[in-house]
Scaffold this active site. Structure first.
Site, PDB file in Angstrom:
ATOM      1  N   SER A  96      27.212  84.656   0.407  1.00 29.97           N
ATOM      2  CA  SER A  96      26.132  85.436  -0.743  1.00 29.97           C
ATOM      3  C   SER A  96      26.780  86.775  -1.145  1.00 29.97           C
ATOM      4  O   SER A  96      27.260  86.535  -2.103  1.00 29.97           O
ATOM      5  CB  SER A  96      24.184  85.226  -0.025  1.00 29.97           C
ATOM      6  OG  SER A  96      23.551  85.846  -0.931  1.00 29.97           O
ATOM      7  N   ASP A 233      23.957  87.728  -7.805  1.00 24.16           N
ATOM      8  CA  ASP A 233      24.845  87.673  -6.667  1.00 24.16           C
ATOM      9  C   ASP A 233      25.588  86.411  -6.206  1.00 24.16           C
ATOM     10  O   ASP A 233      25.670  85.505  -7.160  1.00 24.16           O
ATOM     11  CB  ASP A 233      24.185  88.162  -5.317  1.00 24.16           C
ATOM     12  CG  ASP A 233      22.723  86.740  -4.363  1.00 24.16           C
ATOM     13  OD1 ASP A 233      22.802  86.300  -5.451  1.00 24.16           O
ATOM     14  OD2 ASP A 233      22.542  86.804  -3.903  1.00 24.16           O
ATOM     15  N   ASP A 235      26.358  83.541  -4.958  1.00 29.99           N
ATOM     16  CA  ASP A 235      25.935  82.203  -4.702  1.00 29.99           C
ATOM     17  C   ASP A 235      24.455  82.391  -5.433  1.00 29.99           C
ATOM     18  O   ASP A 235      23.868  80.906  -6.040  1.00 29.99           O
ATOM     19  CB  ASP A 235      25.287  81.257  -3.407  1.00 29.99           C
ATOM     20  CG  ASP A 235      23.780  82.398  -3.035  1.00 29.99           C
ATOM     21  OD1 ASP A 235      23.549  83.738  -3.042  1.00 29.99           O
ATOM     22  OD2 ASP A 235      23.441  82.180  -2.042  1.00 29.99           O
ATOM     23  N   ASP A 237      21.206  83.081  -5.889  1.00 28.24           N
ATOM     24  CA  ASP A 237      20.131  82.539  -5.120  1.00 28.24           C
ATOM     25  C   ASP A 237      19.182  84.005  -5.550  1.00 28.24           C
ATOM     26  O   ASP A 237      18.180  84.347  -5.589  1.00 28.24           O
ATOM     27  CB  ASP A 237      20.177  82.289  -3.861  1.00 28.24           C
ATOM     28  CG  ASP A 237      20.304  83.464  -2.883  1.00 28.24           C
ATOM     29  OD1 ASP A 237      21.607  84.742  -3.272  1.00 28.24           O
ATOM     30  OD2 ASP A 237      20.110  83.514  -1.674  1.00 28.24           O
TER      31      ASP A 237
END
Length: 452
Positions: A96, A233, A235, A237
């Site tokens: 992340s 960020d 990834d 999400d």
């Protein structure tokens, strides 16, 4: 029994805490737990992601579970792929917003929701025991490779419609969002300027989208006279927003705005947030017919409560939003499309943000070794009444105490060796005074916990 999973899956420094051997055991444990079916696997752009992915995939295949490898893919794409491929689970190889030397393994169920702590404990048990299912040579799982990117964009365009066209600057931090987020914005009919869109795993900025890390995005929005800046960020999400005047929009304000927009778009309902979210959310949503329910920090807790209460929106004051009408996976990319729809219907973010109440919010981190966290929290609970006079206490995640116009939350970080303090008050002076006392209490507890 070993504890591998934290608040957001398994995280660790590559080839130290997170090794291919550990990843292999995760794959074998997950395959054994599922027994059969298909698992979708995607990765972020880290240099170690391919290595970790192959180990997980090998473990899964060895148990007879089929794998669909969707390659480099943001977390939202993994969640989406689980649904369209009718898979039993999904795995994202990502750390992340952590630095590039870290990586992680996060597991999603068939509904696109992160694995609950109960399921993670079961996987840990299997990993410890090592009694994995081993498929015979002619029943080893089948591996296929594909990408659901076009299907994702097509599905998003059915749910989000714009009347106008806007200039959007998208900063994906050289993360996996670079492969989807700018393309969705373009398909919505916007003019897109991409920043940090080289998915090379080395990252051009700190990955957590905040005012400091997005200074270049803010400058670009201003210089290009863009309507909005969107950041993610590693990834994707999460989402961070820079308004049309080139200012980073505080997470609390953006959470209120998007929750309010969801209520306008889909109707009145329950909004799920976490114990570190402030009173501004309640005050802004009440007139719009929103009821705020708080839960533990972490997207899995938010998703669980959304499902339990039939909630209309779930979000954390970290830019992690879940739109259940779309998916139970946190999705910064689809969120970006909704932000544009909100601008299209109600005007510039800089103007909309003026409607959200502003209270003083402060955050602090105090170093605390992981093995001391439990004792530190026990000491804080025991002595908190000597430091603060308060009206209400919430202990679903850490300790949150509330007065009539303030609150303070103490909780151990699930990803770092620190204690976190978050607080809010109606004035800066009050907030600073509360933080002084809060830090004094935590430092005392950390010091005290060192001696038996």
């Amino acid at each position: 029994m070993g504890r591998y999973f934290g608040t957001s899956g398994i995280r660790g420094e590559v080839n130290k805490e997170l090794t291919p051997e550990l990843a292999l055991r995760v794959g074998m444990a997950l395959g054994t737990y599922l027994g059969s079916g298909t698992v979708v696997v995607g990765t972020d752009t880290r240099t170690s992601s391919e290595m970790i992915k192959r180990a997980v995939v090998s473990g899964l295949l060895s148990t007879g579970v089929d794998v669909i490898d969707i390659g480099v893919a943001p977390t939202p794409l993994t969640g989406f792929a689980i649904r369209i491929y009718d898979a039993e689970a999904g795995v994202t190889i990502t750390a992340s917003h952590n630095p590039p030397e870290y990586n992680g393994i996060k597991i999603w169920d068939k509904n696109g929701m992160a694995y609950t702590p109960d399921k993670e404990r079961e996987l840990e048990r299997l990993m410890e025991e090592g009694k994995f299912k081993k498929a015979p040579w002619n029943e080893i799982g089948k591996l296929t490779r594909t990408s659901p990117k076009e299907d994702y964009i097509e599905a998003a365009l059915k749910m989000v419609k714009l009347q106008g066209s806007y200039t959007v600057v998208v900063d994906t931090g050289n993360g996996a969002g670079a492969l989807v987020s700018p393309y969705l914005q373009r398909e919505l009919g916007n003019k897109v300027i991409s920043l940090n869109a080289h998915p090379d795993g080395r990252f051009a900025r700190e990955l957590e989208p905040n005012a400091k890390s997005l200074s270049m995005l803010a400058k670009t929005v201003k210089v290009m006279k863009a309507d909005v800046g969107i950041a993610h960020d590693g990834d994707a999400d999460r989402i961070g927003i820079v308004d049309d005047e080139g200012n980073f929009v505080e997470y609390e304000v953006m959470l209120s705005l998007i929750a309010g927009y969801i209520l306008r778009k889909f109707g009145k309902g329950k909004v799920i947030t976490t114990v570190d979210a402030g009173f501004a959310l309640d005050d802004y949503l009440r007139p719009l017919g929103g009821e705020v329910i708080r839960t533990r920090v972490g997207d899995v807790a938010v998703a669980e409560e959304l499902a339990r209460h039939g909630g209309i929106f779930g979000g954390e004051p970290s830019g992690t939003w879940i739109i259940p009408q779309w998916n139970l996976t946190p999705d910064g990319i689809f969120a970006g499309a909704l932000v544009l729809e909100m601008i299209d219907r109600f005007g510039p973010i800089s103007e909309l943000a003026k409607e959200v109440p502003r209270y003083a919010t402060l955050r602090s981190k105090i170093p605390c070794p992981n093995e001391k966290k439990q004792m530190v929290m026990a000491l804080i609970r025991e002595r908190i009444g000597e430091f603060f006079s308060y009206e209400r206490e919430i202990t679903i995640d850490g300790v949150r105490i509330e007065g009539s116009d303030w609150w303070v939350l103490f909780r151990p970080s699930g990803t770092e060796p620190v204690m976190r303090i978050t607080l809010e008050a109606h004035t800066e002076d009050k907030a600073r005074g509360l933080m002084e006392e809060a830090e004094r209490l935590v430092r005392w507890a950390v010091e005290k916990a060192k001696t038996p």
